[in-house]
Scaffold this active site. Sequence first.
Site, PDB file in Angstrom:
ATOM      1  N   TRP A 154       0.794  -1.232   0.000  1.00 31.84           N
ATOM      2  CA  TRP A 154       0.000   0.000   0.000  1.00 31.84           C
ATOM      3  C   TRP A 154       0.819   1.271   0.000  1.00 31.84           C
ATOM      4  CZ3 TRP A 154       1.792   1.888   4.538  1.00 31.84           C
ATOM      5  CH2 TRP A 154       2.023   1.003   5.602  1.00 31.84           C
ATOM      6  N   ASN A 155       2.117   1.192   0.205  1.00 29.65           N
ATOM      7  CA  ASN A 155       2.805   2.468   0.449  1.00 29.65           C
ATOM      8  C   ASN A 155       3.069   3.292  -0.812  1.00 29.65           C
ATOM      9  OD1 ASN A 155       4.660   0.507  -0.126  1.00 29.65           O
ATOM     10  ND2 ASN A 155       6.267   1.401   1.107  1.00 29.65           N
ATOM     11  N   LYS A 178      -2.246  -7.551  -8.509  1.00 29.52           N
ATOM     12  CA  LYS A 178      -3.065  -7.609  -7.296  1.00 29.52           C
ATOM     13  C   LYS A 178      -2.583  -6.478  -6.396  1.00 29.52           C
ATOM     14  CE  LYS A 178      -3.762  -8.907  -3.377  1.00 29.52           C
ATOM     15  NZ  LYS A 178      -4.075  -7.904  -2.335  1.00 29.52           N
ATOM     16  N   GLY A 231       6.233  -6.573  -0.318  1.00 29.05           N
ATOM     17  CA  GLY A 231       5.415  -6.541   0.888  1.00 29.05           C
ATOM     18  C   GLY A 231       6.238  -6.920   2.098  1.00 29.05           C
ATOM     19  N   GLY A 232       5.561  -7.354   3.133  1.00 28.08           N
ATOM     20  CA  GLY A 232       6.233  -7.688   4.384  1.00 28.08           C
ATOM     21  C   GLY A 232       6.911  -9.054   4.327  1.00 28.08           C
ATOM     22  N   GLU A 253      10.549  -8.284  -2.887  1.00 31.79           N
ATOM     23  CA  GLU A 253      11.091  -7.052  -2.303  1.00 31.79           C
ATOM     24  C   GLU A 253      10.429  -6.931  -0.943  1.00 31.79           C
ATOM     25  OE1 GLU A 253      13.430  -5.367  -3.511  1.00 31.79           O
ATOM     26  OE2 GLU A 253      13.408  -5.651  -5.672  1.00 31.79           O
ATOM     27  N   LEU A 254      11.211  -7.115   0.110  1.00 26.68           N
ATOM     28  CA  LEU A 254      10.598  -7.206   1.444  1.00 26.68           C
ATOM     29  C   LEU A 254      11.018  -6.029   2.322  1.00 26.68           C
ATOM     30  CD1 LEU A 254      10.996 -11.065   1.799  1.00 26.68           C
ATOM     31  CD2 LEU A 254       9.107  -9.781   0.805  1.00 26.68           C
ATOM     32  N   CYS A 287      10.038   0.937   2.814  1.00 24.02           N
ATOM     33  CA  CYS A 287      10.883  -0.223   3.096  1.00 24.02           C
ATOM     34  C   CYS A 287      12.322   0.224   3.333  1.00 24.02           C
ATOM     35  CB  CYS A 287      10.813  -1.181   1.927  1.00 24.02           C
ATOM     36  SG  CYS A 287      11.148  -0.375   0.362  1.00 24.02           S
ATOM     37  N   GLU A 388      11.025  -4.317  11.941  1.00 25.60           N
ATOM     38  CA  GLU A 388      10.558  -3.225  11.086  1.00 25.60           C
ATOM     39  C   GLU A 388       9.249  -2.667  11.641  1.00 25.60           C
ATOM     40  OE1 GLU A 388       8.824  -4.091   7.209  1.00 25.60           O
ATOM     41  OE2 GLU A 388      10.143  -2.596   6.331  1.00 25.60           O
TER      42      GLU A 388
END
Length: 495
Positions: A154-155, A178, A231-232, A253-254, A287, A388
């Site tokens: 969402w960021n 998505k 995402g996370g 990409e976490l 992130c 985080e």
Amino acid sequence: MEKLEKLQMYVNGEWIDPASGEWFESYNPFTGKPWVLFPRGGAADAERAVETAKKAFNSGEWPKLNATQRGQLLRRLGDLVAENAEHLAELEVRDNGKLYAEMSMQLKYVPQWYYYFGGLADKIEGRVLPIDKPDHFTFTSREPLGVVVAIVPWNSPLLLTAWKLAPALAAGNTVVVKPSEFTSASTLAFIKLIEEAGFPPGVVNVVTGFGLDVGEPLVTHPDVAKVAFTGGVLSGTRVYEKAAAGLKKVSLELGGKSPNIVFDDADIDNAIKGAISGIFAATGQTCIAGSRLLIQESIHDQFMDKLVAFAKTAKMGDPMSLETQVGPVTTHPQYEKILSYMDVAREDGAECVLGGGKAERPECGDGWFVEPTIYDGVTNDMRIAQEEVFGPLLSVITFEDDDEAVEIGNDVVYGLAAGIWTSSIRRAIDISARVKAGTVWVNTYRAASFIAPFGGYKQSGLGRENGQEAINEYLQTKTTWISVATETPNPFVMR
Ligand code: NAD
């Protein structure tokens, strides 16, 4: 009560309702109130989108286009995003509460991904191999993978979509996007531009909804060749496991817990701006947040006085106002999570020198605002130094010398980014080589570009986005052997 607009998903060039017949509310983080309804997609919608993308990959117009034509479509798409940047940015602000100043800058920059990868589309080349076998002409070609699923947080919805969509399409894949269940509005508006740019139906599809409802059926679908996820770490790990069962290609990409390291020879005023931009820009919801500020012991007191004084001046309020510097937190669960870390910090014995709770300033209204917060006296084993938080919470840790800075900097499970503040070129080169992170900034922070590969070391991810390297994540290599022999040799022996 005002009736909220029900948005639709986009599959096969058509606007569709979710098979579930259900919608859910998206909240404006500044008002704390719902403003639009997103379709609650599920397994049936995922199935439909993947089948459509598979069909568009194998037949129809898309596979007939040559790479130059794909590039032209991408560049046209870039132009359309540029024309609509302000509208798209406004939608993002309403959905995620980030500053209009930041989102409009991002949206004006997003076209560059479509231009760059559009330009790269017809520069993807195979090679003729100097093969050692007699009578063979052997070459490689680079081919698309098939159906790519792009899962986005969402960021920065449309920026992170572009990081996946532009190289995936340039390489000739078809895509199901998505977006986050918290911020789908801008993606559903953007998809109209895909249609306007002239992409054939089914080449790009969007399904919305929750990760487990619709994301996971996409990840496990047997006809999906690749999952590109941002995402996370928890969801990323699960996506990786699920995709592994189908031997799919995956890029992740976490998260991060990036060290922003200030040495005693740094330009202090610039380093303070770097520290602020590392943690309070985007309300810390990036992130790459420089959430661990490592300060050399000898300059600690002087640096902290100036840092706190500067951070105190940050203006909070309506993210649409160009005056605002720190906006609300995007989601209510995230708001509660950040506040819970303040209890953790207290229990662990960190010293709060700024903020430390909800922002109850009048200009924050009923929005989900957290005060810019700084903890001093943090040790690297504390949870606020290891986990985080994804909010405006800075952990300050001191170090004595270069070796200790590197040791503390690397002592986390993450490795996404790092900042180094020094006036010594020797130190800049030495420390940046020793820091285990995919991106290192020296005397700058939070710079990103379509040209520069981006991705994580350690648990911050797999694969790279951006730059020429990124296209390889969406291609596979085929080797073709052509015999030029006039006679077929002994068939019982390997050639
Ligand atoms: P999240 O992991 O909760 O969700 C990200 C996306 O994954 C959403 O679209 C969600 O619906 C989907 N999802 C969740 N579980 C899934 C599952 N089992 N199967 C398929 N899809 C699933 O992350 P978030 O809270 O939306 O975003 C914040 C996180 O994203 C932070 O940890 C942040 O560090 C990370 N992030 C990383 C980068 C990067 O480039 N490294 C950039 C931005 C954000």
